[in-house]
Design a protein around this motif. Structure first.
Motif, PDB file in Angstrom:
ATOM      1  N   ALA A 138     116.401  24.380   5.866  1.00  0.00           N
ATOM      2  CA  ALA A 138     115.584  25.157   4.929  1.00  0.00           C
ATOM      3  C   ALA A 138     116.459  25.504   3.733  1.00  0.00           C
ATOM      4  O   ALA A 138     117.133  26.532   3.708  1.00  0.00           O
ATOM      5  N   LEU A 139     116.487  24.607   2.746  1.00  0.00           N
ATOM      6  CA  LEU A 139     117.336  24.762   1.577  1.00  0.00           C
ATOM      7  C   LEU A 139     116.512  24.604   0.307  1.00  0.00           C
ATOM      8  O   LEU A 139     115.473  23.939   0.321  1.00  0.00           O
ATOM      9  N   PRO A 140     117.002  25.165  -0.790  1.00  0.00           N
ATOM     10  CA  PRO A 140     116.359  24.870  -2.079  1.00  0.00           C
ATOM     11  C   PRO A 140     116.452  23.369  -2.371  1.00  0.00           C
ATOM     12  O   PRO A 140     117.380  22.694  -1.896  1.00  0.00           O
ATOM     13  N   GLN A 141     115.523  22.874  -3.137  1.00  0.00           N
ATOM     14  CA  GLN A 141     115.458  21.439  -3.426  1.00  0.00           C
ATOM     15  C   GLN A 141     116.755  20.921  -4.045  1.00  0.00           C
ATOM     16  O   GLN A 141     117.217  19.832  -3.711  1.00  0.00           O
ATOM     17  N   GLU A 142     117.376  21.705  -4.927  1.00  0.00           N
ATOM     18  CA  GLU A 142     118.623  21.270  -5.567  1.00  0.00           C
ATOM     19  C   GLU A 142     119.725  21.037  -4.530  1.00  0.00           C
ATOM     20  O   GLU A 142     120.460  20.054  -4.595  1.00  0.00           O
ATOM     21  N   GLU A 143     119.858  21.966  -3.598  1.00  0.00           N
ATOM     22  CA  GLU A 143     120.903  21.853  -2.576  1.00  0.00           C
ATOM     23  C   GLU A 143     120.632  20.672  -1.645  1.00  0.00           C
ATOM     24  O   GLU A 143     121.540  19.922  -1.292  1.00  0.00           O
ATOM     25  N   ARG A 144     119.373  20.497  -1.258  1.00  0.00           N
ATOM     26  CA  ARG A 144     119.026  19.367  -0.392  1.00  0.00           C
ATOM     27  C   ARG A 144     119.318  18.043  -1.103  1.00  0.00           C
ATOM     28  O   ARG A 144     119.852  17.114  -0.509  1.00  0.00           O
ATOM     29  N   ALA A 145     119.009  17.981  -2.395  1.00  0.00           N
ATOM     30  CA  ALA A 145     119.274  16.761  -3.162  1.00  0.00           C
ATOM     31  C   ALA A 145     120.777  16.501  -3.258  1.00  0.00           C
ATOM     32  O   ALA A 145     121.223  15.353  -3.149  1.00  0.00           O
ATOM     33  N   ARG A 146     121.574  17.552  -3.446  1.00  0.00           N
ATOM     34  CA  ARG A 146     123.017  17.397  -3.521  1.00  0.00           C
ATOM     35  C   ARG A 146     123.574  16.857  -2.208  1.00  0.00           C
ATOM     36  O   ARG A 146     124.389  15.930  -2.189  1.00  0.00           O
ATOM     37  N   LEU A 147     123.115  17.416  -1.093  1.00  0.00           N
ATOM     38  CA  LEU A 147     123.577  16.946   0.214  1.00  0.00           C
ATOM     39  C   LEU A 147     123.134  15.509   0.472  1.00  0.00           C
ATOM     40  O   LEU A 147     123.886  14.705   1.032  1.00  0.00           O
ATOM     41  N   THR A 148     121.925  15.181   0.063  1.00  0.00           N
ATOM     42  CA  THR A 148     121.425  13.817   0.245  1.00  0.00           C
ATOM     43  C   THR A 148     122.239  12.826  -0.566  1.00  0.00           C
ATOM     44  O   THR A 148     122.587  11.741  -0.082  1.00  0.00           O
ATOM     45  N   ARG A 149     122.582  13.193  -1.802  1.00  0.00           N
ATOM     46  CA  ARG A 149     123.422  12.306  -2.621  1.00  0.00           C
ATOM     47  C   ARG A 149     124.794  12.111  -1.975  1.00  0.00           C
ATOM     48  O   ARG A 149     125.348  11.010  -1.991  1.00  0.00           O
ATOM     49  N   ARG A 150     125.324  13.162  -1.392  1.00  0.00           N
ATOM     50  CA  ARG A 150     126.621  13.055  -0.721  1.00  0.00           C
ATOM     51  C   ARG A 150     126.528  12.091   0.466  1.00  0.00           C
ATOM     52  O   ARG A 150     127.422  11.251   0.666  1.00  0.00           O
ATOM     53  N   LEU A 151     125.445  12.183   1.224  1.00  0.00           N
ATOM     54  CA  LEU A 151     125.259  11.257   2.348  1.00  0.00           C
ATOM     55  C   LEU A 151     125.084   9.816   1.863  1.00  0.00           C
ATOM     56  O   LEU A 151     125.612   8.884   2.484  1.00  0.00           O
ATOM     57  N   LEU A 152     124.360   9.637   0.775  1.00  0.00           N
ATOM     58  CA  LEU A 152     124.186   8.283   0.240  1.00  0.00           C
ATOM     59  C   LEU A 152     125.516   7.700  -0.218  1.00  0.00           C
ATOM     60  O   LEU A 152     125.763   6.495  -0.056  1.00  0.00           O
ATOM     61  N   ALA A 153     126.395   8.539  -0.760  1.00  0.00           N
ATOM     62  CA  ALA A 153     127.724   8.068  -1.153  1.00  0.00           C
ATOM     63  C   ALA A 153     128.515   7.633   0.080  1.00  0.00           C
ATOM     64  O   ALA A 153     129.233   6.622   0.046  1.00  0.00           O
ATOM     65  N   ILE A 154     128.373   8.380   1.164  1.00  0.00           N
ATOM     66  CA  ILE A 154     129.059   8.010   2.411  1.00  0.00           C
ATOM     67  C   ILE A 154     128.505   6.675   2.926  1.00  0.00           C
ATOM     68  O   ILE A 154     129.265   5.812   3.378  1.00  0.00           O
ATOM     69  N   CYS A 155     127.199   6.503   2.844  1.00  0.00           N
ATOM     70  CA  CYS A 155     126.585   5.228   3.263  1.00  0.00           C
ATOM     71  C   CYS A 155     127.121   4.077   2.421  1.00  0.00           C
ATOM     72  O   CYS A 155     127.384   2.985   2.949  1.00  0.00           O
TER      73      CYS A 155
END
Length: 86
Positions: free
Chosen positions: A32-49
């Motif tokens: 349960a995060l604000p959209q900005e924070e969720r997007a930041r975490l998702t981008r970080r995961l995509l970089a790891i991928c």
């Protein structure tokens, strides 16, 4: 349990990393995060991928750090937590 888990088969490092990345993505989506924070975490995961395509070991280390951050056990503060001038 998904059929692609292959729990009874010998798993390669690629298989283990893929499962951990999938679980991390699911975990981020469930937060349960604000959209900005969720997007930041998702981008970080995509970089790891993206790193995983070239260097499994490095991607696994980055994923370990990412999961530690999600767990709140990371010992490296983010820039947002550092006082000005540091």
């Amino acid at each position: 349990m998904a059929a692609d888990d292959r729990l009874n088969d010998h798993q390669t490092p690629d298989d283990l990393l893929a499962r951990r990345l999938r679980d991390a993505h699911r975990r981020v989506r469930a937060l349960a995060l604000p959209q900005e924070e969720r997007a930041r975490l998702t981008r970080r995961l995509l970089a790891i991928c993206d790193v995983a395509k070239r260097d499994i070991g490095h991607a696994a280390a980055r994923l370990d750090a990412f999961i530690a951050y999600l767990d709140g056990t990371s010992d490296t503060p983010s820039r947002r937590n550092m006082p000005p001038g540091d």
